[in-house]
Design a protein around this motif. Sequence first.
Motif, short mmCIF file in Angstrom:
data_model
loop_
_atom_site.label_atom_id
_atom_site.label_comp_id
_atom_site.label_asym_id
_atom_site.label_seq_id
_atom_site.Cartn_x
_atom_site.Cartn_y
_atom_site.Cartn_z
N TRP A 89 0.82 -1.22 0.00
CA TRP A 89 0.00 0.00 0.00
C TRP A 89 0.85 1.26 0.00
O TRP A 89 0.41 2.29 -0.49
CB TRP A 89 -0.97 -0.01 1.19
CG TRP A 89 -2.09 -0.96 0.96
CD1 TRP A 89 -2.21 -2.23 1.43
CD2 TRP A 89 -3.24 -0.72 0.16
NE1 TRP A 89 -3.36 -2.80 0.97
CE2 TRP A 89 -4.02 -1.90 0.19
CE3 TRP A 89 -3.70 0.36 -0.58
CZ2 TRP A 89 -5.24 -2.01 -0.49
CZ3 TRP A 89 -4.91 0.25 -1.26
CH2 TRP A 89 -5.66 -0.93 -1.21
N ASN A 90 2.06 1.20 0.54
CA ASN A 90 2.93 2.39 0.55
C ASN A 90 3.38 2.77 -0.85
O ASN A 90 3.41 3.94 -1.20
CB ASN A 90 4.15 2.17 1.45
CG ASN A 90 3.77 2.13 2.91
OD1 ASN A 90 2.83 2.80 3.34
ND2 ASN A 90 4.47 1.33 3.69
N ARG A 91 3.74 1.79 -1.66
CA ARG A 91 4.16 2.07 -3.04
C ARG A 91 2.97 2.13 -4.00
O ARG A 91 3.07 2.69 -5.07
CB ARG A 91 5.13 1.00 -3.54
CG ARG A 91 6.50 1.07 -2.91
CD ARG A 91 7.50 0.09 -3.52
NE ARG A 91 6.92 -1.23 -3.70
CZ ARG A 91 7.09 -1.98 -4.78
NH1 ARG A 91 7.83 -1.57 -5.78
NH2 ARG A 91 6.54 -3.17 -4.86
N GLY A 92 1.85 1.50 -3.63
CA GLY A 92 0.69 1.47 -4.49
C GLY A 92 0.79 0.47 -5.61
O GLY A 92 -0.02 0.47 -6.55
N THR A 93 1.75 -0.44 -5.51
CA THR A 93 1.94 -1.46 -6.54
C THR A 93 2.77 -2.60 -5.96
O THR A 93 3.50 -2.42 -4.98
CB THR A 93 2.64 -0.88 -7.79
OG1 THR A 93 2.67 -1.88 -8.80
CG2 THR A 93 4.04 -0.42 -7.48
N GLY A 94 2.64 -3.76 -6.54
CA GLY A 94 3.47 -4.90 -6.15
C GLY A 94 3.15 -5.46 -4.79
O GLY A 94 2.17 -5.09 -4.15
N LEU A 95 4.01 -6.37 -4.37
CA LEU A 95 3.82 -7.04 -3.09
C LEU A 95 4.87 -6.59 -2.10
O LEU A 95 5.96 -6.18 -2.46
CB LEU A 95 3.87 -8.56 -3.28
CG LEU A 95 2.79 -9.13 -4.20
CD1 LEU A 95 2.98 -10.64 -4.36
CD2 LEU A 95 1.40 -8.81 -3.68
N ASP A 96 4.51 -6.68 -0.83
CA ASP A 96 5.34 -6.21 0.27
C ASP A 96 5.64 -7.40 1.18
O ASP A 96 5.81 -8.51 0.73
CB ASP A 96 4.59 -5.09 1.00
CG ASP A 96 5.45 -4.36 2.02
OD1 ASP A 96 6.68 -4.51 1.99
OD2 ASP A 96 4.88 -3.62 2.84
N GLY A 97 5.60 -7.16 2.48
CA GLY A 97 5.96 -8.14 3.48
C GLY A 97 5.08 -9.38 3.48
O GLY A 97 4.08 -9.47 2.81
N VAL A 98 5.50 -10.33 4.29
CA VAL A 98 4.81 -11.61 4.40
C VAL A 98 3.83 -11.57 5.58
O VAL A 98 4.18 -11.10 6.66
CB VAL A 98 5.82 -12.76 4.59
CG1 VAL A 98 5.11 -14.08 4.84
CG2 VAL A 98 6.73 -12.86 3.37
N VAL A 99 2.64 -12.06 5.34
CA VAL A 99 1.62 -12.20 6.37
C VAL A 99 1.51 -13.68 6.71
O VAL A 99 1.43 -14.52 5.81
CB VAL A 99 0.24 -11.69 5.87
CG1 VAL A 99 -0.85 -11.97 6.89
CG2 VAL A 99 0.32 -10.21 5.53
N THR A 100 1.53 -14.00 7.99
CA THR A 100 1.32 -15.38 8.41
C THR A 100 0.04 -15.45 9.23
O THR A 100 -0.26 -14.55 10.02
CB THR A 100 2.50 -15.92 9.25
OG1 THR A 100 2.67 -15.09 10.39
CG2 THR A 100 3.78 -15.94 8.44
N VAL A 101 -0.71 -16.50 9.01
CA VAL A 101 -1.97 -16.71 9.72
C VAL A 101 -1.99 -18.16 10.19
O VAL A 101 -1.85 -19.09 9.39
CB VAL A 101 -3.19 -16.42 8.81
CG1 VAL A 101 -4.49 -16.61 9.60
CG2 VAL A 101 -3.12 -15.02 8.22
#
Length: 189
Positions: A89-101
Motif C-alpha cells: 500500500w505504501n508504493r501502491g503497486t506490487g507485493l510487500d511483506g509476508v503475512v502469516t496466519v
Amino acid sequence: MAAWRAVQSGVLVVAIDGHGTAGKSTIAGDVADATGAALVHTDDFFQPVRASAAASPAVRQYYDWRRIRTQALKPLRAQRGVAFRRFDWNRGTGLDGVVTVAPADLILLEGVFSAAPELSDLVDRSVFVDTPERERLRRLRVQVTPENWDDDWLIAQRAYFDLTRPPSSFDLIVSGTSSLAAGLPGGTP
C-alpha cells in the motif's frame, strides 16, 4: 457467530463484507481478538486495475481472488497455517511483506469482496456491515486524500452491492456505527 458454530462442526469461514470504511476491519479484529479466530484481509490481495479495464471496472478486478482462494482460504480450511505476501500500500503497486496466519476453527475473511461468488464455495456464512454512505465518506476523507482516491472504486463497490451481493443476500447484517466500530479513525461513530 456462536449460533453458527453450534450447528456446524469443523472449520467455519465467515466473510465480513461491506463498503469501504464501513467498519469491517474493526469488527473483524474485535471478533478475532475475542474468539481466537484466524483473520485474513482482502486488502492484502488488492491489485490495481489496469488502464485497459478502467472504463468499466468491476470489484473483482481489484482483488486477486485466485490468490485469496489458494494461498489463504483453502489451506486454512484444511487447518494448515499460511504465509503469503501482501499488497504494498505504501508504493501502491506490487507485493510487500509476508503475512502469516495460524489455523483456527473460525476463519474470518474481512474486506470488500469477501462474500463474492468467486469465493462462495469456501465461505460458510456472510456478514454485511451496514454504515450510512455519509458516515463512510466522512471516514474515507480522514483516511485518504482526495488526490489519492479512485472514483472508479466507489462505482465498482456500488455495483457490487447493488447487483452482485445486495445486503439482503447476506446471512447477517450488522451496524458499522455501533460501539464495535468506534475504533475507526476520525472519532467515535
